[in-house]
Design an enzyme around this catalytic site. Structure first.
Site, PDB file in Angstrom:
ATOM      1  N   LYS A 158      20.348 -19.480  12.901  1.00 49.46           N
ATOM      2  CA  LYS A 158      19.569 -18.267  13.679  1.00 49.46           C
ATOM      3  C   LYS A 158      18.949 -17.723  12.778  1.00 49.46           C
ATOM      4  CE  LYS A 158      23.962 -15.387  12.297  1.00 49.46           C
ATOM      5  NZ  LYS A 158      25.195 -15.122  12.652  1.00 49.46           N
TER       6      LYS A 158
ATOM      7  N   TYR B  30       2.142   6.737  -4.000  1.00 44.30           N
ATOM      8  CA  TYR B  30       2.227   7.655  -3.282  1.00 44.30           C
ATOM      9  C   TYR B  30       2.750   8.804  -3.733  1.00 44.30           C
ATOM     10  CZ  TYR B  30      -0.801   5.320   0.680  1.00 44.30           C
ATOM     11  OH  TYR B  30      -1.567   4.542   1.100  1.00 44.30           O
TER      12      TYR B  30
HETATM   13  C1  LIG Z   1      25.951 -15.735  12.109  1.00 43.47           C
HETATM   14  C2  LIG Z   1      27.036 -16.318  12.838  1.00 43.47           C
HETATM   15  C3  LIG Z   1      27.791 -17.168  11.422  1.00 43.47           C
HETATM   16  C4  LIG Z   1      27.494 -17.420  10.108  1.00 43.47           C
HETATM   17  O1  LIG Z   1      27.787 -16.296   9.416  1.00 43.47           O
HETATM   18  P1  LIG Z   1      27.587 -16.501   7.592  1.00 43.47           P
HETATM   19  O2  LIG Z   1      28.345 -15.974   6.765  1.00 43.47           O
HETATM   20  O3  LIG Z   1      25.820 -16.526   7.654  1.00 43.47           O
HETATM   21  O4  LIG Z   1      28.056 -17.638   7.143  1.00 43.47           O
HETATM   22  C5  LIG Z   1      28.826 -17.871  12.378  1.00 43.47           C
HETATM   23  N1  LIG Z   1      29.386 -17.431  13.463  1.00 43.47           N
HETATM   24  C6  LIG Z   1      28.468 -16.846  14.140  1.00 43.47           C
HETATM   25  C7  LIG Z   1      29.955 -17.006  15.340  1.00 43.47           C
HETATM   26  C8  LIG Z   1      27.760 -16.060  13.778  1.00 43.47           C
HETATM   27  O5  LIG Z   1      27.028 -14.821  14.500  1.00 43.47           O
END
Ligand SMILES: *Cc1c(COP(=O)(O)O)cnc(C)c1O
Length: 406
Positions: free
Chosen positions: A77, A298
């Site tokens: 994702k 700045y």
């Molecule tokens: C983002 C997510 C993961 C992965 O989590 P990590 O801590 O990055 O391994 C797994 N399951 C769900 C439902 C998520 O939203």
């Protein structure tokens, strides 16, 4: 208006009337007015993110071996945590990963179009109303997170010749996405409901997987097992990266690591298990020597206590190099730590390079901002952030370079 300003004003008007409106020829990249510059040449002075796809594959294979006989999927994702969803997904597919998780349907549609044989894409955030048919037609698996989503999926797919696969998320105790116990009672009370759905995967997410001693883990595990046993037989999945390093009972049929694939140990117990995949280098734009008592950047928040040599690098908060690293973080050159001096600007950061021998650094050289001497974890800690935030926050204009690209 004095004479000089008048002259300028006249000049501007003259320019305005004598110049034809700007209209580039389509596709024109060379010619007397437009010297040929390749995108690679033009990016030579850009900050660079180097992503090692070989390391992504090795991390995946290590996790897959560690959790056997459970299967390992991958969470890609948010553009694969900012690392580029398409190249990363391709690399993981080459490492024989077949189950991919994204948050949005649009992300899944893009990855589906890569045509990777046997790859399955799950949409973790569920479907917004009206997207069911498009999702089913693309062969993408929605994660149904509420009774309404499940009802809509059932209705939208009722007339299809084959029931398309879906996944069901249960809220086992973090009050985020997923069906709660009321929703579940509703479903379980209607036997026909399950006949109409092809539930491929039942999943849930742990709130405290990175805290191995937390009681919440075993309580969520118990609730997940109890609920899943009332649902039709399907694959089960509970583990994110951190949960892959808890008791094997948390792994079920399929684990869903994200962070660990990108080289971040999800908890101290896992440190050294995965290798870093990303380096960030910033080009030196300008060097200067300032005397004692000079103010930098700045707000002049940094005042030199002695004569200093400073380097300005082309990396700023617009690139995801957080402004809260002002006067806190560092960069490295030849293994020497170079503290950040003053506020981070949108496009640049100034560092105190006095620790380097004079002449060691020149404009055009690159400083290591994330790499062998300064890990992503250290930068995140300096910024008061978690590594995921730094990874997903890198700006669009960083030049991404892939190692082991295919
Ligand atoms: C983002 C997510 C993961 C992965 O989590 P990590 O801590 O990055 O391994 C797994 N399951 C769900 C439902 C998520 O939203």
């Amino acid at each position: 208006m004095n004479g000089q300003a008048e002259g300028l004003e006249r000049g501007r008007q003259a320019t305005a009337v004598s110049r034809a409106p700007y209209s580039p020829r389509p596709g024109a990249t060379s010619g007397p007015d437009c010297p040929s510059v390749t995108p690679a040449d033009a990016a030579a002075g850009s900050p660079r993110l180097t992503i090692d796809l070989g390391a992504v594959k090795r991390n995946y294979l290590r996790i897959a071996a560690h959790v056997r006989p459970s299967m390992a999927g991958a969470v890609v994702k948010a553009d694969a945590y900012g690392m580029g969803a398409e190249p990363v997904t391709r690399a993981l597919w080459e490492a024989r990963c077949r189950s991919f998780f994204v948050a949005h349907l649009s992300e899944a549609l893009t990855l589906r179009a890569l045509g990777l044989d046997g790859a399955q894409f799950y949409v973790l955030n569920g479907l917004s109303p009206g997207m069911e048919t498009a999702c089913a037609a693309a062969g993408i698996i929605p994660v149904l997170n509420s009774l309404e989503q499940a009802v809509r999926w059932r209705e939208a797919t009722a007339t299809l010749p084959e029931r398309p696969a879906c996944a069901l998320q249960i809220d086992s105790g973090m009050a985020r996405l997923g069906l709660d116990s009321t929703d579940l009672l509703h479903l379980v009370g209607d036997a026909r409901f399950f006949n109409d759905l092809d539930i491929r995967l039942v999943l849930s997410q742990l709130a405290c997987a990175d805290m191995p001693l937390s009681d919440a883990n075993s309580s969520q595990l118990g609730r997940f097992e109890a609920v899943a046993s009332c649902l039709p037989d399907s694959l089960r999945s509970l583990a994110n990266s951190a949960a892959c390093f808890l008791d094997p009972r948390f792994r079920f049929d399929l684990v869903r690591p994200g962070l660990a694939l990108f080289g971040v140990a999800p908890m101290p117990e896992a440190s050294g298990f995965v290798e870093p995949i990303v380096t960030l280098d910033a080009p030196v734009l300008q060097l200067r020597t300032v005397s004692r008592g000079a103010g930098v950047g700045y707000g002049l928040t940094y005042q030199t206590s002695a004569p200093k040599r400073l380097a300005v690098v082309g990396l700023g908060y617009a690139d995801g190099w957080r402004r809260c690293l002002s006067n806190r973080g560092a960069g490295y050159f030849d293994g020497v730590r170079l503290p950040i001096a003053g506020r981070i600007s949108m496009d640049s950061t100034t560092l105190d390079v006095t620790a380097l021998p004079e002449g060691a650094l020149r404009p055009g050289d690159f400083l290591e901002m994330i790499g062998p001497h300064q890990s992503l974890e250290v930068v995140a800690a300096d910024a008061g952030a978690i590594p995921n935030e730094i990874l997903t926050g890198f700006g669009k204009r960083l030049l991404k370079r892939y190692r082991d690209a295919t």
